[in-house]
Design a protein around this motif. Structure first.
Motif, short mmCIF file in Angstrom:
data_model
loop_
_atom_site.label_atom_id
_atom_site.label_comp_id
_atom_site.label_asym_id
_atom_site.label_seq_id
_atom_site.Cartn_x
_atom_site.Cartn_y
_atom_site.Cartn_z
N ASP A 55 43.88 39.75 37.82
CA ASP A 55 44.80 39.33 38.87
C ASP A 55 44.67 40.15 40.14
OD1 ASP A 55 45.84 37.33 37.32
OD2 ASP A 55 47.51 38.54 36.56
N ASN A 56 44.51 41.49 39.98
CA ASN A 56 44.50 42.30 41.20
C ASN A 56 43.10 42.64 41.75
OD1 ASN A 56 43.66 44.57 39.61
ND2 ASN A 56 45.79 45.14 39.23
N LEU A 57 42.06 42.41 40.94
CA LEU A 57 40.70 42.68 41.44
C LEU A 57 39.77 41.47 41.36
CD1 LEU A 57 39.67 46.28 40.28
CD2 LEU A 57 40.56 45.54 42.48
N ARG A 58 40.26 40.39 40.76
CA ARG A 58 39.45 39.18 40.60
C ARG A 58 38.15 39.46 39.84
NH1 ARG A 58 43.75 37.74 41.79
NH2 ARG A 58 44.38 36.32 43.46
N ILE A 59 38.26 40.28 38.80
CA ILE A 59 37.12 40.57 37.92
C ILE A 59 37.36 39.87 36.59
CG2 ILE A 59 35.81 42.37 36.73
CD1 ILE A 59 36.52 44.27 38.96
N THR A 60 36.33 39.23 36.07
CA THR A 60 36.46 38.45 34.84
C THR A 60 36.56 39.37 33.62
OG1 THR A 60 35.09 36.72 35.83
CG2 THR A 60 35.38 36.66 33.43
N PRO A 61 37.52 39.11 32.72
CA PRO A 61 37.57 39.86 31.46
C PRO A 61 36.29 39.65 30.66
CG PRO A 61 39.61 38.66 31.81
CD PRO A 61 38.64 38.16 32.85
N TYR A 62 35.99 40.64 29.80
CA TYR A 62 34.79 40.55 28.95
C TYR A 62 35.23 40.60 27.49
CZ TYR A 62 30.41 41.78 26.66
OH TYR A 62 29.32 41.79 25.83
N LEU A 63 34.81 39.61 26.72
CA LEU A 63 35.12 39.57 25.30
C LEU A 63 33.87 39.21 24.51
CD1 LEU A 63 37.83 38.33 26.89
CD2 LEU A 63 38.67 38.21 24.54
N ASP A 64 33.63 39.95 23.42
CA ASP A 64 32.59 39.56 22.47
C ASP A 64 33.11 39.86 21.07
OD1 ASP A 64 32.26 42.30 22.05
OD2 ASP A 64 30.43 42.42 23.24
N ASP A 174 30.02 47.34 39.73
CA ASP A 174 29.66 45.94 39.47
C ASP A 174 30.92 45.12 39.18
OD1 ASP A 174 28.68 43.51 38.35
OD2 ASP A 174 26.85 44.52 37.72
N LYS A 175 31.07 43.98 39.87
CA LYS A 175 32.27 43.14 39.70
C LYS A 175 32.01 41.90 38.84
CE LYS A 175 34.56 45.66 42.81
NZ LYS A 175 33.46 46.39 43.45
N THR A 176 30.87 41.87 38.14
CA THR A 176 30.54 40.69 37.34
C THR A 176 31.61 40.42 36.29
OG1 THR A 176 28.18 41.11 37.63
CG2 THR A 176 28.81 39.61 35.86
N ASP A 177 31.93 41.42 35.51
CA ASP A 177 33.02 41.37 34.54
C ASP A 177 33.43 42.80 34.24
OD1 ASP A 177 31.35 42.42 32.39
OD2 ASP A 177 30.50 40.42 32.20
N PHE A 178 34.49 42.97 33.42
CA PHE A 178 35.01 44.32 33.20
C PHE A 178 34.09 45.20 32.36
CE2 PHE A 178 39.38 43.07 34.63
CZ PHE A 178 39.47 44.03 35.61
N TYR A 179 33.18 44.60 31.58
CA TYR A 179 32.21 45.44 30.89
C TYR A 179 31.24 46.05 31.89
CZ TYR A 179 28.53 47.19 27.92
OH TYR A 179 27.60 48.02 27.34
N ASP A 180 30.66 45.21 32.75
CA ASP A 180 29.71 45.71 33.74
C ASP A 180 30.40 46.68 34.71
OD1 ASP A 180 27.50 44.32 32.77
OD2 ASP A 180 28.00 42.52 33.89
#
Length: 263
Positions: A55-64, A174-180
C-alpha cells in the motif's frame, strides 16, 4: 544523535514509530533468566520505525512454498549508553551479547527486517532471509545465517560505509517484489563485508563474496585459538609448532583477501 530516521529517506506514509515492549520479545523467545537480564541491562528501547507494504510503496508481495514476504520492517534497538562499554574503534565489550539480542529480535518478528543496533552516533546493520518452519507454519526460521555490518560512526563515515548507506536507500533497492527488495539489502551487507575486508570495492558476485568472507572468518577463529594456546605453551618447541600453524592460517587468509580483491 544519529537515528535511522536521520539517514534513511523514507516516505511519511511508511512511519510506524512504535516502541516494542522488551518483555513481549523475551517471553515469546522463551528466554531464560540470564537472557532476560541482558535485555534489561543493555536495551534502552526497541523501536519499530517503518513498515514497507504494498500500500505505501507499491511493491508486490512475494510468496512461494517457503517464503511469505508481504512486507518489510525497519527496527532499531537503542542501547543503554551507561551499560555498554567501548573498547576500541567500532568495538564494544558487550558485542557478543548485542549480536545475541539482534538474533532474538529477528527470530521474533515474522517478517524480513532491516535491523539496526544503536549506540550514540554509531549504528550496526543486520539482515537475514527467513522462511516458514517446516515443523510449525506459524513460526519462522532464519535461512542460512544472520549477516551484519561493522559499527558505523555517522560522525565519521568512511567511503565504504557511505557506499553502503547509498545502496540501501529506497531509491536504490529493487522494487520488483519484496523478495528482490530485501535481497538487495542483504546483497549490500555482503558487498560491504567484502569491501571492509579487502580495503576497497569488490567486483565479485555476492555468493562468492559471502563464501570467501566465511572462509576468512574460519581462519580468524583458528588464528585466535592458536594464539591463545601460544600464551599457555610451556616450552619453545611447542610455541614454534603453534606459530607455524598460525602462519599457515594467516597465509591462507592473505590469499583469500587477495581473491576478494581479484588478484
Amino acid at each position: 544523535m544519529a537515528l535511522i530516521e536521520d539517514i534513511y529517506e523514507v516516505p511519511k506514509s511508511c512511519l510506524v514509530d512504535y516502541v516494542v515492549p522488551k518483555k513481549a520479545i523475551f517471553e515469546a523467545a522463551d528466554s531464560n533468566t540470564s537472557e532476560k537480564r541482558v535485555f534489561t541491562d543493555l536495551i534502552k528501547r526497541i523501536k519499530w520505525c517503518y513498515k514497507f507494504t504494498e500500500d505505501n510503496l507499491r511493491i508486490t508481495p512475494y510468496l512461494d512454498d517457503v517464503r511469505n514476504y508481504i512486507e518489510v520492517e525497519v527496527i532499531t534497538i537503542e542501547l543503554k549508553y551507561d551499560n555498554v562499554h567501548k573498547i576500541g574503534a567500532g568495538k564494544f565489550k558487550e558485542d557478543s551479547e548485542i549480536d545475541d539480542i539482534a538474533r532474538t529480535v529477528m527470530r521474533f518478528i515474522p517478517y524480513p527486517i532491516i535491523l539496526t543496533t544503536q549506540y550514540e552516533n554509531e549504528l550496526k546493520f543486520y539482515g537475514a532471509h527467513i522462511r516458514e518452519s517446516k515443523a510449525d507454519s506459524d513460526k519462522i526460521v532464519i535461512d542460512d545465517k544472520i549477516l551484519s555490518t561493522n559499527w558505523m560512526d555517522f560522525d565519521n563515515l568512511s567511503e565504504i560505509e557511505e557506499d553502503f548507506i547509498s545502496k540501501i536507500q529506497l531509491d536504490n533497492l529493487d522494487k520488483t517484489d519484496f523478495y528482490d527488495f530485501y535481497n538487495d539489502y542483504i546483497t549490500a551487507i555482503i558487498q560491504h563485508e567484502g569491501a571492509e575486508t579487502a580495503g576497497g570495492s569488490v567486483n565479485l558476485p555476492p555468493e562468492e563474496i559471502d563464501r570467501i568472507y566465511s572462509e576468512i572468518s574460519l581462519r580468524d577463529a583458528k588464528i585466535k585459538e592458536i594464539e591463545n594456546k601460544i600464551k599457555e605453551a610451556d616450552n619453545f618447541n611447542e610455541q614454534l609448532e603453534l606459530n607455524m600453524k598460525a602462519k599457515k592460517f594467516k597465509d591462507e587468509k592473505k590469499n583469500l583477501i587477495n581473491e576478494l580483491k581479484g588478484e
